[in-house]
Design a protein around this motif. Structure first.
Motif, PDB file in Angstrom:
ATOM      1  N   ASP A  30     -44.330  22.591  29.007  1.00  0.00           N
ATOM      2  CA  ASP A  30     -45.246  21.599  28.482  1.00  0.00           C
ATOM      3  C   ASP A  30     -46.686  21.936  28.824  1.00  0.00           C
ATOM      4  N   ALA A  31     -46.880  22.533  30.005  1.00  0.00           N
ATOM      5  CA  ALA A  31     -48.242  22.839  30.439  1.00  0.00           C
ATOM      6  C   ALA A  31     -48.885  23.889  29.554  1.00  0.00           C
ATOM      7  N   ASP A  32     -48.068  24.649  28.814  1.00  0.00           N
ATOM      8  CA  ASP A  32     -48.608  25.702  27.977  1.00  0.00           C
ATOM      9  C   ASP A  32     -48.290  25.534  26.497  1.00  0.00           C
ATOM     10  N   SER A  33     -47.454  24.572  26.170  1.00  0.00           N
ATOM     11  CA  SER A  33     -46.971  24.479  24.800  1.00  0.00           C
ATOM     12  C   SER A  33     -47.795  23.574  23.913  1.00  0.00           C
ATOM     13  N   GLY A  34     -48.733  22.827  24.473  1.00  0.00           N
ATOM     14  CA  GLY A  34     -49.596  21.998  23.665  1.00  0.00           C
ATOM     15  C   GLY A  34     -48.882  20.805  23.071  1.00  0.00           C
ATOM     16  N   SER A  35     -49.355  20.372  21.898  1.00  0.00           N
ATOM     17  CA  SER A  35     -48.835  19.150  21.303  1.00  0.00           C
ATOM     18  C   SER A  35     -47.357  19.257  20.969  1.00  0.00           C
ATOM     19  N   GLY A  38     -45.910  18.399  24.289  1.00  0.00           N
ATOM     20  CA  GLY A  38     -46.394  17.172  24.907  1.00  0.00           C
ATOM     21  C   GLY A  38     -47.122  17.396  26.208  1.00  0.00           C
ATOM     22  N   GLY A  39     -47.492  18.631  26.544  1.00  0.00           N
ATOM     23  CA  GLY A  39     -48.158  18.913  27.803  1.00  0.00           C
ATOM     24  C   GLY A  39     -49.653  18.710  27.745  1.00  0.00           C
ATOM     25  N   THR A  40     -50.321  19.010  28.846  1.00  0.00           N
ATOM     26  CA  THR A  40     -51.776  18.905  28.920  1.00  0.00           C
ATOM     27  C   THR A  40     -52.358  20.271  29.270  1.00  0.00           C
ATOM     28  N   ILE A  41     -53.653  20.383  29.101  1.00  0.00           N
ATOM     29  CA  ILE A  41     -54.352  21.621  29.434  1.00  0.00           C
ATOM     30  C   ILE A  41     -55.605  21.269  30.219  1.00  0.00           C
ATOM     31  N   LYS A  42     -55.893  22.045  31.252  1.00  0.00           N
ATOM     32  CA  LYS A  42     -57.095  21.844  32.063  1.00  0.00           C
ATOM     33  C   LYS A  42     -58.160  22.849  31.640  1.00  0.00           C
ATOM     34  N   VAL A  43     -59.340  22.329  31.358  1.00  0.00           N
ATOM     35  CA  VAL A  43     -60.436  23.147  30.855  1.00  0.00           C
ATOM     36  C   VAL A  43     -61.660  22.941  31.735  1.00  0.00           C
ATOM     37  N   GLY A  44     -62.287  24.022  32.166  1.00  0.00           N
ATOM     38  CA  GLY A  44     -63.475  23.936  33.009  1.00  0.00           C
ATOM     39  C   GLY A  44     -64.742  23.787  32.190  1.00  0.00           C
ATOM     40  N   ILE A  45     -65.577  22.823  32.578  1.00  0.00           N
ATOM     41  CA  ILE A  45     -66.878  22.614  31.946  1.00  0.00           C
ATOM     42  C   ILE A  45     -67.895  22.237  33.020  1.00  0.00           C
ATOM     43  N   LYS A  46     -69.165  22.145  32.623  1.00  0.00           N
ATOM     44  CA  LYS A  46     -70.177  21.574  33.497  1.00  0.00           C
ATOM     45  C   LYS A  46     -70.192  20.063  33.283  1.00  0.00           C
ATOM     46  N   TYR A  47     -70.563  19.342  34.317  1.00  0.00           N
ATOM     47  CA  TYR A  47     -70.638  17.885  34.234  1.00  0.00           C
ATOM     48  C   TYR A  47     -72.082  17.387  34.142  1.00  0.00           C
ATOM     49  N   ASP A  48     -73.058  18.295  34.332  1.00  0.00           N
ATOM     50  CA  ASP A  48     -74.430  17.827  34.523  1.00  0.00           C
ATOM     51  C   ASP A  48     -75.440  18.492  33.595  1.00  0.00           C
ATOM     52  N   VAL A  72     -61.133  24.636  20.497  1.00  0.00           N
ATOM     53  CA  VAL A  72     -60.262  25.728  20.934  1.00  0.00           C
ATOM     54  C   VAL A  72     -58.926  25.185  21.427  1.00  0.00           C
ATOM     55  N   ALA A  73     -58.976  24.138  22.244  1.00  0.00           N
ATOM     56  CA  ALA A  73     -57.745  23.558  22.777  1.00  0.00           C
ATOM     57  C   ALA A  73     -56.843  23.058  21.647  1.00  0.00           C
ATOM     58  N   LYS A  74     -57.443  22.475  20.618  1.00  0.00           N
ATOM     59  CA  LYS A  74     -56.649  21.991  19.485  1.00  0.00           C
ATOM     60  C   LYS A  74     -55.959  23.156  18.786  1.00  0.00           C
ATOM     61  N   ASP A  81     -56.576  14.109  23.500  1.00  0.00           N
ATOM     62  CA  ASP A  81     -56.092  13.283  24.611  1.00  0.00           C
ATOM     63  C   ASP A  81     -55.203  14.052  25.579  1.00  0.00           C
ATOM     64  N   LYS A  82     -54.946  15.320  25.279  1.00  0.00           N
ATOM     65  CA  LYS A  82     -54.149  16.168  26.167  1.00  0.00           C
ATOM     66  C   LYS A  82     -55.031  17.134  26.977  1.00  0.00           C
ATOM     67  N   ILE A  83     -56.350  16.991  26.836  1.00  0.00           N
ATOM     68  CA  ILE A  83     -57.275  17.866  27.557  1.00  0.00           C
ATOM     69  C   ILE A  83     -57.767  17.171  28.825  1.00  0.00           C
ATOM     70  N   GLU A  84     -57.671  17.852  29.945  1.00  0.00           N
ATOM     71  CA  GLU A  84     -58.244  17.364  31.196  1.00  0.00           C
ATOM     72  C   GLU A  84     -59.438  18.249  31.538  1.00  0.00           C
ATOM     73  N   PHE A  85     -60.641  17.693  31.435  1.00  0.00           N
ATOM     74  CA  PHE A  85     -61.836  18.458  31.746  1.00  0.00           C
ATOM     75  C   PHE A  85     -62.078  18.467  33.257  1.00  0.00           C
ATOM     76  N   VAL A  86     -62.282  19.662  33.793  1.00  0.00           N
ATOM     77  CA  VAL A  86     -62.460  19.857  35.230  1.00  0.00           C
ATOM     78  C   VAL A  86     -63.865  20.413  35.479  1.00  0.00           C
ATOM     79  N   GLU A  87     -64.588  19.817  36.416  1.00  0.00           N
ATOM     80  CA  GLU A  87     -65.926  20.319  36.712  1.00  0.00           C
ATOM     81  C   GLU A  87     -65.833  21.689  37.377  1.00  0.00           C
TER      82      GLU A  87
END
Length: 280
Positions: A30-35, A38-48, A72-74, A81-87
């Motif tokens: 699930d962590a890699d299979s996407g919709s 039913g898993g989620t994916i963690k993506v790194g971004i800036k918060y500021d 890209v995640a899509k 709603d399956k994307i978790e943005f990580v700072e």
């Protein structure tokens, strides 16, 4: 009878083990299979960084990097709603990828030879340049106009040092803790210009509270090829992201994201770069 009892017990244990393994496998997939999984994916971004990667007061996220990462995640199979943005701050980007904290990073991540030793890069998806941000009525039009002027950048940044060393040796450097502080100093008149990547400057200038107050000089003091960082050696994910970026450009979504995030600052962006082509 004894043999049968042992066999039956062993079979029960084996069935439980297989069931547990299957459940664990499903979670991992699930962590890699996407919709589809039913898993989620963690993506790194800036918060500021307004206009690029910003965590809003309500907990949502906005910016060009966020839009690129979401697209890209899509394409990889994950709905928004399956994307978790990580700072992921600049100093920790390579480590975050190596640790597996995130699947990929889209965070004003300039591609260079040193970083390519540690991570794979997809892209580039934006060509930015070091530039100057000044007030709209400023007479600063070229680098040498900074001589005798106050120039702001973030502590530890090489941008202002490069300007002083190569363009305006008599510029007065003022280093502050963050670009938001530099922008506030520019607004108040405490400094005459702020320098970093034009995309970052445009993002700040596009904020509602600053609209119409600042302009970019368009000096293009350096080339910054923004790429998406992926774990070193993960060519499969890198190729998929490159395909997603190519599609984003071709279907018009890339330009739409540029206009939405940088338009209010009259950012004269470069055309979408060709995927895999680094501008030196």
């Amino acid at each position: 009878m004894k043999l049968r009892k042992v066999t039956a017990a062993s079979a029960a244990v084996l069935a439980l083990a297989l069931s547990a393994t299957a459940c664990g496998s499903d979670d991992s997939d699930d962590a890699d299979s996407g919709s589809s999984g039913g898993g989620t994916i963690k993506v790194g971004i800036k918060y500021d960084q307004p206009g690029l990667g910003l965590k809003e007061p309500d907990g949502s996220f906005s910016g060009f990097d966020v839009d690129v990462a979401t697209y890209v995640a899509k394409e990889l199979g994950y709905d928004a709603d399956k994307i978790e943005f990580v700072e992921t701050k600049s100093a920790d980007r390579e480590n975050a990828i190596a640790r597996g904290d995130v699947k990929f990073i889209a965070a004003t991540y300039s591609i260079n030879d040193e970083r390519k030793e540690k991570v794979n890069f997809a892209g580039p998806y934006l060509l930015a340049h070091q530039d100057l941000l000044v007030k709209t009525d400023s007479d600063i039009a070229k680098g040498t106009d900074l001589n005798g002027k106050k120039l702001c950048s973030v502590t530890g940044s090489t941008s202002a040092q490069n300007v002083k060393a190569d363009i305006a040796p008599d510029a007065q450097l003022k280093e502050l803790g963050g670009y938001s502080e530099c922008i506030a100093a520019l607004q108040s008149g405490a400094v005459d210009a702020v320098t970093t990547d034009d995309s970052i400057l445009a993002g700040f200038a596009a904020q509602e509270k600053y609209k119409g107050q600042f302009k970019l000089t368009g000096l293009k003091l350096s080339n910054e090829n923004y790429g998406i960082g992926v774990k070193k050696g993960d060519t499969a994910t890198t190729d998929k992201i490159n395909a997603a970026l190519t599609k984003m450009v071709s279907d018009g979504s890339w330009q739409k994201a540029v206009d939405a995030n940088f338009g209010p600052a009259n950012y004269k962006n470069e055309p979408a770069p060709k995927i895999g082509v680094i501008v030196s």
